[in-house]
Design an enzyme around this catalytic site. Structure first.
Site, PDB file in Angstrom:
ATOM      1  N   HIS A   6     -61.780 -56.902 -10.309  1.00 44.10           N
ATOM      2  CA  HIS A   6     -62.629 -58.026 -10.698  1.00 44.10           C
ATOM      3  C   HIS A   6     -63.389 -57.774 -12.002  1.00 44.10           C
ATOM      4  O   HIS A   6     -63.519 -58.677 -12.830  1.00 44.10           O
ATOM      5  CB  HIS A   6     -63.587 -58.381  -9.556  1.00 44.10           C
ATOM      6  CG  HIS A   6     -62.869 -58.969  -8.386  1.00 44.10           C
ATOM      7  ND1 HIS A   6     -62.870 -58.390  -7.151  1.00 44.10           N
ATOM      8  CD2 HIS A   6     -62.095 -60.065  -8.288  1.00 44.10           C
ATOM      9  CE1 HIS A   6     -62.140 -59.114  -6.331  1.00 44.10           C
ATOM     10  NE2 HIS A   6     -61.645 -60.135  -6.995  1.00 44.10           N
ATOM     11  N   ASP A  30     -61.234 -65.212  -3.191  1.00 49.80           N
ATOM     12  CA  ASP A  30     -62.110 -64.227  -2.547  1.00 49.80           C
ATOM     13  C   ASP A  30     -63.511 -64.244  -3.155  1.00 49.80           C
ATOM     14  O   ASP A  30     -64.446 -63.716  -2.581  1.00 49.80           O
ATOM     15  CB  ASP A  30     -61.512 -62.824  -2.601  1.00 49.80           C
ATOM     16  CG  ASP A  30     -61.283 -62.307  -4.017  1.00 49.80           C
ATOM     17  OD1 ASP A  30     -61.762 -62.919  -5.000  1.00 49.80           O
ATOM     18  OD2 ASP A  30     -60.606 -61.271  -4.146  1.00 49.80           O
ATOM     19  N   ASP A  81     -54.613 -77.723  -5.796  1.00 47.10           N
ATOM     20  CA  ASP A  81     -53.613 -77.073  -6.635  1.00 47.10           C
ATOM     21  C   ASP A  81     -54.184 -76.775  -8.023  1.00 47.10           C
ATOM     22  O   ASP A  81     -54.527 -77.690  -8.769  1.00 47.10           O
ATOM     23  CB  ASP A  81     -52.394 -77.990  -6.741  1.00 47.10           C
ATOM     24  CG  ASP A  81     -51.224 -77.358  -7.458  1.00 47.10           C
ATOM     25  OD1 ASP A  81     -51.385 -76.284  -8.068  1.00 47.10           O
ATOM     26  OD2 ASP A  81     -50.133 -77.943  -7.416  1.00 47.10           O
ATOM     27  N   GLY A  82     -54.286 -75.494  -8.361  1.00 46.80           N
ATOM     28  CA  GLY A  82     -54.798 -75.091  -9.667  1.00 46.80           C
ATOM     29  C   GLY A  82     -53.932 -75.556 -10.809  1.00 46.80           C
ATOM     30  O   GLY A  82     -54.429 -75.848 -11.900  1.00 46.80           O
ATOM     31  N   ASP A 100     -56.390 -65.712 -11.780  1.00 48.66           N
ATOM     32  CA  ASP A 100     -56.531 -64.669 -10.758  1.00 48.66           C
ATOM     33  C   ASP A 100     -55.605 -65.048  -9.606  1.00 48.66           C
ATOM     34  O   ASP A 100     -56.043 -65.474  -8.551  1.00 48.66           O
ATOM     35  CB  ASP A 100     -57.991 -64.600 -10.311  1.00 48.66           C
ATOM     36  CG  ASP A 100     -58.258 -63.509  -9.299  1.00 48.66           C
ATOM     37  OD1 ASP A 100     -57.336 -62.723  -8.989  1.00 48.66           O
ATOM     38  OD2 ASP A 100     -59.394 -63.453  -8.794  1.00 48.66           O
ATOM     39  N   SER A 101     -54.326 -64.913  -9.859  1.00 54.70           N
ATOM     40  CA  SER A 101     -53.326 -65.418  -8.918  1.00 54.70           C
ATOM     41  C   SER A 101     -52.685 -64.310  -8.105  1.00 54.70           C
ATOM     42  O   SER A 101     -52.819 -63.129  -8.414  1.00 54.70           O
ATOM     43  CB  SER A 101     -52.230 -66.154  -9.689  1.00 54.70           C
ATOM     44  OG  SER A 101     -51.482 -65.235 -10.458  1.00 54.70           O
ATOM     45  N   ASP A 103     -48.886 -62.910  -6.542  1.00 56.85           N
ATOM     46  CA  ASP A 103     -47.605 -62.624  -7.193  1.00 56.85           C
ATOM     47  C   ASP A 103     -46.800 -63.910  -7.427  1.00 56.85           C
ATOM     48  O   ASP A 103     -47.023 -64.917  -6.744  1.00 56.85           O
ATOM     49  CB  ASP A 103     -46.795 -61.643  -6.345  1.00 56.85           C
ATOM     50  CG  ASP A 103     -47.490 -60.291  -6.236  1.00 56.85           C
ATOM     51  OD1 ASP A 103     -48.308 -59.976  -7.107  1.00 56.85           O
ATOM     52  OD2 ASP A 103     -47.196 -59.554  -5.283  1.00 56.85           O
ATOM     53  N   PRO A 107     -46.150 -70.713  -3.710  1.00 54.75           N
ATOM     54  CA  PRO A 107     -47.006 -71.636  -4.466  1.00 54.75           C
ATOM     55  C   PRO A 107     -47.491 -71.088  -5.803  1.00 54.75           C
ATOM     56  O   PRO A 107     -47.791 -71.835  -6.713  1.00 54.75           O
ATOM     57  CB  PRO A 107     -48.199 -71.874  -3.534  1.00 54.75           C
ATOM     58  CG  PRO A 107     -47.790 -71.414  -2.205  1.00 54.75           C
ATOM     59  CD  PRO A 107     -46.693 -70.417  -2.385  1.00 54.75           C
TER      60      PRO A 107
END
Length: 172
Positions: A6, A30, A81-82, A100-101, A103, A107
């Site tokens: 982070h 998170d 949905d980003g 910050d996805s 793998d 989606p």
């Protein structure tokens, strides 16, 4: 060791921008990336566009120090949905975009596409910065190289800088 991830996804970008007012985090359910953003007094808003509300709720319950950012009034949580959020957001509306996805499967696969990065570029102010979780150059070389090349095409090769942070949890 979550703090390594982070801190490294947020602080280099903030140092490049200097005094960001608005930051977009795509993913980040998170709350850890938002927590790091909130350390900066110039920040007026951090928008977290997270597809999975269960991730947010589980983080609040089981990882409360990481998810503490969701209680801050400067945090705006957008469940959805980003990819769609980025496509529809106002141009030049963010100082920093953080991807910050997870793998590039399921989606999250669209978060590694040319169109998605092109829209991220459109959202940035002229001196804005984008940071992308782009996999490991050792364990997923194809994805890492693809993200790098794609963003060189969009942002210009002289403006794309890969950097690495070792987070022991991930490769183990």
């Amino acid at each position: 060791d979550e703090y390594v991830y982070h801190e490294m996804i947020i602080h280099p970008a903030v140092q490049l921008v200097g005094a960001p007012k608005r930051i977009l985090i795509v993913g980040g359910g998170d709350g850890g990336a938002a927590r790091e953003c909130l350390r900066y007094p110039t920040l007026e808003e951090v928008v977290v566009a997270e597809i999975d509300d269960v991730v947010v709720e589980a983080s609040k319950k089981f990882l409360p120090t990481i998810a503490s950012s969701f209680a801050d009034p400067k945090t705006t949580l957008k469940i959805g949905d980003g990819i769609k959020y980025v496509a529809e957001a106002e141009p030049e509306s963010f100082d920093i975009v953080i991807v910050d996805s997870s793998d590039p499967v399921g989606p999250a696969e669209g978060l590694f596409s040319y169109d998605f990065y092109r829209h991220c570029h459109r959202l940035l102010k002229a001196d804005g910065v984008m940071v992308v979780q782009s996999e490991s150059p050792r364990y997923n070389e194809e994805a890492f190289a693809g993200v790098h090349k794609c963003n060189q095409d969009i942002f210009g090769a002289a403006r794309v800088f890969p950097y690495l942070a070792y987070v022991p949890t991930y490769p183990t």
